[in-house]
Design a protein around this motif. Sequence first.
Motif, PDB file in Angstrom:
ATOM      1  N   TRP A  65       0.846  -1.197   0.000  1.00  0.00           N
ATOM      2  CA  TRP A  65       0.000   0.000   0.000  1.00  0.00           C
ATOM      3  C   TRP A  65       0.880   1.244   0.000  1.00  0.00           C
ATOM      4  CZ3 TRP A  65      -5.258  -0.218  -0.364  1.00  0.00           C
ATOM      5  CH2 TRP A  65      -5.870  -1.455  -0.114  1.00  0.00           C
ATOM      6  N   TYR A  66       0.493   2.178  -0.831  1.00  0.00           N
ATOM      7  CA  TYR A  66       1.084   3.506  -0.839  1.00  0.00           C
ATOM      8  C   TYR A  66      -0.036   4.500  -0.537  1.00  0.00           C
ATOM      9  CZ  TYR A  66       5.578   2.160  -2.932  1.00  0.00           C
ATOM     10  OH  TYR A  66       6.820   1.626  -3.159  1.00  0.00           O
ATOM     11  N   ARG A  67       0.361   5.712  -0.197  1.00  0.00           N
ATOM     12  CA  ARG A  67      -0.631   6.760  -0.019  1.00  0.00           C
ATOM     13  C   ARG A  67      -0.091   8.090  -0.540  1.00  0.00           C
ATOM     14  NH1 ARG A  67      -0.635   7.386   6.625  1.00  0.00           N
ATOM     15  NH2 ARG A  67       1.425   8.365   6.809  1.00  0.00           N
ATOM     16  N   ALA A  83       3.103   0.403   3.594  1.00  0.00           N
ATOM     17  CA  ALA A  83       3.502  -0.921   4.055  1.00  0.00           C
ATOM     18  C   ALA A  83       3.550  -1.869   2.870  1.00  0.00           C
ATOM     19  CB  ALA A  83       2.529  -1.452   5.102  1.00  0.00           C
ATOM     20  N   GLU A  84       4.405  -2.874   2.983  1.00  0.00           N
ATOM     21  CA  GLU A  84       4.487  -3.897   1.955  1.00  0.00           C
ATOM     22  C   GLU A  84       4.785  -5.239   2.608  1.00  0.00           C
ATOM     23  OE1 GLU A  84       7.576  -2.706  -0.734  1.00  0.00           O
ATOM     24  OE2 GLU A  84       9.123  -2.741   0.807  1.00  0.00           O
ATOM     25  N   VAL A  85       4.397  -6.299   1.912  1.00  0.00           N
ATOM     26  CA  VAL A  85       4.604  -7.647   2.443  1.00  0.00           C
ATOM     27  C   VAL A  85       5.034  -8.553   1.295  1.00  0.00           C
ATOM     28  CG1 VAL A  85       2.108  -8.137   2.212  1.00  0.00           C
ATOM     29  CG2 VAL A  85       3.531  -9.564   3.707  1.00  0.00           C
ATOM     30  N   THR A  86       6.042  -9.358   1.566  1.00  0.00           N
ATOM     31  CA  THR A  86       6.557 -10.270   0.552  1.00  0.00           C
ATOM     32  C   THR A  86       5.781 -11.576   0.556  1.00  0.00           C
ATOM     33  OG1 THR A  86       8.146 -11.351   1.994  1.00  0.00           O
ATOM     34  CG2 THR A  86       8.855  -9.316   0.895  1.00  0.00           C
ATOM     35  N   ILE A 146      -0.235  -4.888   7.907  1.00  0.00           N
ATOM     36  CA  ILE A 146      -0.506  -5.394   6.568  1.00  0.00           C
ATOM     37  C   ILE A 146      -0.563  -6.915   6.601  1.00  0.00           C
ATOM     38  CG2 ILE A 146       1.934  -5.500   5.869  1.00  0.00           C
ATOM     39  CD1 ILE A 146       0.990  -4.530   3.067  1.00  0.00           C
ATOM     40  N   SER A 147      -1.456  -7.475   5.808  1.00  0.00           N
ATOM     41  CA  SER A 147      -1.566  -8.927   5.711  1.00  0.00           C
ATOM     42  C   SER A 147      -1.988  -9.300   4.295  1.00  0.00           C
ATOM     43  CB  SER A 147      -2.570  -9.465   6.731  1.00  0.00           C
ATOM     44  OG  SER A 147      -3.855  -8.910   6.508  1.00  0.00           O
TER      45      SER A 147
END
Length: 115
Positions: free
Chosen positions: A36-38, A49-52, A69-70
């Motif tokens: 997610w960006y804003r 936030a980011e998730v691999t 984040i999930s």
Amino acid sequence: QVQLVESGGGLVQPGGSLRLSCAASGRLFSIPVMGWYRQAPGKQRELVAEVTLGGNTNYADSVKGRFTISRDNTKNTVSLQMNSLQPEDTAVYSCTVLWRGMQYWGKGTLVTVSS
């Protein structure tokens, strides 16, 4: 063709919570990175936030401890739980995925934090 559709934005009072969701469609599997960006009015877009694929996460300092984040790899979805929201969190939040070397974006959903 990759399509990302966000949901869950809206108006919330300071201290409140919102949950954003994003569904990715297309011939996708094992998406390396989802995030997610804003972008706030008059400001540059920033990573929230980011998730691999393996579950490693990265957060902006400004949201650490408040946002989570999930992702669901079986459904190609990514969510952002936002707690203790503040007026400075007001922005358009966009979902993004990195897929085969290209970054794809959703249209964004507006989050407004105001009393």
